[in-house]
Motif scaffolding. Structure first.
Motif, PDB file in Angstrom:
ATOM      1  N   ILE A  18     -11.329   4.509   0.421  1.00 27.62           N
ATOM      2  CA  ILE A  18     -10.273   5.505   0.648  1.00 27.62           C
ATOM      3  C   ILE A  18     -10.471   6.190   1.995  1.00 27.62           C
ATOM      4  CG2 ILE A  18      -9.244   7.638  -0.193  1.00 27.62           C
ATOM      5  CD1 ILE A  18      -8.641   5.215  -1.930  1.00 27.62           C
ATOM      6  N   ARG A 277      -7.584  -1.320  -5.676  1.00 24.22           N
ATOM      7  CA  ARG A 277      -6.135  -1.455  -5.846  1.00 24.22           C
ATOM      8  C   ARG A 277      -5.411  -1.163  -4.532  1.00 24.22           C
ATOM      9  NH1 ARG A 277      -5.893   2.163  -9.049  1.00 24.22           N
ATOM     10  NH2 ARG A 277      -6.111   1.029 -11.023  1.00 24.22           N
ATOM     11  N   ASP A 278      -5.830  -0.109  -3.841  1.00 25.57           N
ATOM     12  CA  ASP A 278      -5.156   0.309  -2.608  1.00 25.57           C
ATOM     13  C   ASP A 278      -5.264  -0.733  -1.506  1.00 25.57           C
ATOM     14  OD1 ASP A 278      -4.595   3.317  -3.319  1.00 25.57           O
ATOM     15  OD2 ASP A 278      -6.670   2.958  -3.892  1.00 25.57           O
ATOM     16  N   ILE A 282      -1.350  -1.648  -0.114  1.00 27.09           N
ATOM     17  CA  ILE A 282      -0.915  -1.243   1.230  1.00 27.09           C
ATOM     18  C   ILE A 282      -0.409  -2.415   2.077  1.00 27.09           C
ATOM     19  CG2 ILE A 282      -1.707  -0.246   3.423  1.00 27.09           C
ATOM     20  CD1 ILE A 282      -3.516   1.613   1.726  1.00 27.09           C
ATOM     21  N   LEU A 296       0.251   3.884   2.952  1.00 32.23           N
ATOM     22  CA  LEU A 296      -0.972   4.591   2.555  1.00 32.23           C
ATOM     23  C   LEU A 296      -0.643   5.772   1.661  1.00 32.23           C
ATOM     24  CD1 LEU A 296      -4.031   5.049   2.826  1.00 32.23           C
ATOM     25  CD2 LEU A 296      -3.556   6.373   4.904  1.00 32.23           C
ATOM     26  N   SER A 299       0.411   4.462  -1.820  1.00 29.02           N
ATOM     27  CA  SER A 299      -0.704   3.923  -2.595  1.00 29.02           C
ATOM     28  C   SER A 299      -1.634   5.027  -3.091  1.00 29.02           C
ATOM     29  CB  SER A 299      -1.486   2.925  -1.736  1.00 29.02           C
ATOM     30  OG  SER A 299      -2.486   2.299  -2.508  1.00 29.02           O
ATOM     31  N   LEU A 300      -1.971   5.973  -2.228  1.00 29.16           N
ATOM     32  CA  LEU A 300      -2.898   7.032  -2.632  1.00 29.16           C
ATOM     33  C   LEU A 300      -2.245   8.029  -3.592  1.00 29.16           C
ATOM     34  CD1 LEU A 300      -4.994   7.812   0.579  1.00 29.16           C
ATOM     35  CD2 LEU A 300      -5.406   6.186  -1.282  1.00 29.16           C
ATOM     36  N   THR A 303      -2.597   6.324  -6.868  1.00 29.99           N
ATOM     37  CA  THR A 303      -3.998   6.461  -7.287  1.00 29.99           C
ATOM     38  C   THR A 303      -4.268   7.858  -7.823  1.00 29.99           C
ATOM     39  OG1 THR A 303      -4.807   4.773  -5.757  1.00 29.99           O
ATOM     40  CG2 THR A 303      -6.382   6.441  -6.452  1.00 29.99           C
TER      41      THR A 303
END
Length: 330
Positions: A18, A277-278, A282, A296, A299-300, A303
């Motif tokens: 991350i 996963r990210d 992305i 980004l 995706s975050l 998450t």
């Protein structure tokens, strides 16, 4: 000690991934995130809750098919608790499932403990069949996007897709193992496996045979995994993408990104697939036309929603009584 060290390494890996992703463009990422539409984020939160409830409902169907006494509320509570422990205990998703086995078997008669625990394995298996089937089914529609992913990630995506095909083939073997036992070599391998596992193989195959009379319920579980679990997750991710970018995004591209990302999240690399996963979500979103900052942020945000719900599972652990249901013979 080794187990906890492995968990610490997984957490460090997740944090490192991350941090690396954010480090590329911290200011652009934050600026994009702060402009996200809160109403679309709220819709995503609701949809993720529906996804988790669908997981619990799917498992509850299997419990009912095996005539194991468990209310839908308890099935939902134990599912939430398993998500919580998959985040905070070593072993990830497997650790969460083992906790769910323990909590369930403490509430059912002694003679049904193995059957009860086996429903969790079948639930996990039908869930994987669902996500693999959805991924392979939509692949022709998103192949142009997948094939345009740059760099080594494209090769990793191909590996995940190949693994999905293998998973579907494995499901045929699992549910048709008696037909395969007519093959001499397969039968001998099974007998060898039974010897070295002290009869565990036979116990598992007998448990599988108990599902031959409830194929309808298994089919419903697979369908629920495709529609109520993974397609709903796709809509949830699409809501996040719309919130972040301020415009409607191609649904199939977003669905491909989150579905393939979730398959990567099944790998035992980081806790609950965070970071892993990210890495897949992305580049697929970028290949679909999204900027890196936006991809980004999407995706975050997804998450963060996953972590939020997983942590909320701890409340179910606190609030759900641990009453044990004893068998008739004590």
């Amino acid at each position: 000690m080794k187990t906890w060290v492995k968990m610490a390494l997984k957490l460090l890996l997740a944090v490192g991934i991350i941090a690396f992703l954010v480090y590329k463009t911290p200011e652009g990422f934050l600026d994009t995130l702060l402009k996200a539409n809160r109403y679309w984020i709220l819709a995503a939160l609701v949809l993720y809750g529906i996804h988790i409830f669908a997981n619990a409902w799917r498992w509850w169907i299997l419990l009912r098919a095996q005539k194991i006494d468990c209310s839908l509320w308890l099935a939902n509570s134990l599912t939430m608790q398993s998500f919580f422990f998959s985040l905070v205990l070593p072993g990830g998703a497997i650790g969460g499932d083992l906790v769910r086995v323990g909590f369930l078997t403490s509430r059912i008669p002694k003679g049904r403990k193995f059957d009860g625990g086996f429903t969790i394995l079948i639930d996990r298996f039908t869930g994987m069949i669902g996500i693999f089937a959805l991924t392979l089914g939509m692949l022709p529609l998103v192949w142009g996007t997948i094939s345009s992913v740059n760099g080594v990630m494209q090769q990793f995506i191909y590996v995940l897709l190949a693994g999905s095909a293998v998973g579907i083939a494995a499901s045929f073997v699992v549910f048709n193992h008696r037909l395969l036992e007519k093959i001499s070599l397969y039968r001998k391998l099974c007998e060898f496996g039974d010897r070295i596992t002290h009869g565990t193989y036979s116990k598992v195959t007998d448990a599988l045979d108990s599902y031959s009379s409830c194929r309808k319920e298994v089919a419903i579980c697979i369908l629920a995994s495709i529609v109520l679990v993974n397609l709903v997750l796709g809509v949830e991710a699409w809501c996040v993408a719309t919130a972040v970018t301020g415009q409607m995004q191609p649904f199939l591209v977003v669905l491909a990104a989150i579905t393939i990302g979730n398959i990567a999240g099944l790998l035992p690399t980081t806790q609950s697939g965070v970071g892993t996963r990210d890495l897949f979500v992305i580049p697929i979103l970028q290949a679909g036309g999204m900027t890196y900052d936006a991809a980004l942020a999407v995706s975050l945000t997804i998450t963060a929603i996953i972590i939020l719900y997983n942590l909320s599972g701890g409340l179910f652990f606190i609030l759900t009584p641990g009453k044990k249901k004893e068998s008739a013979d004590g």
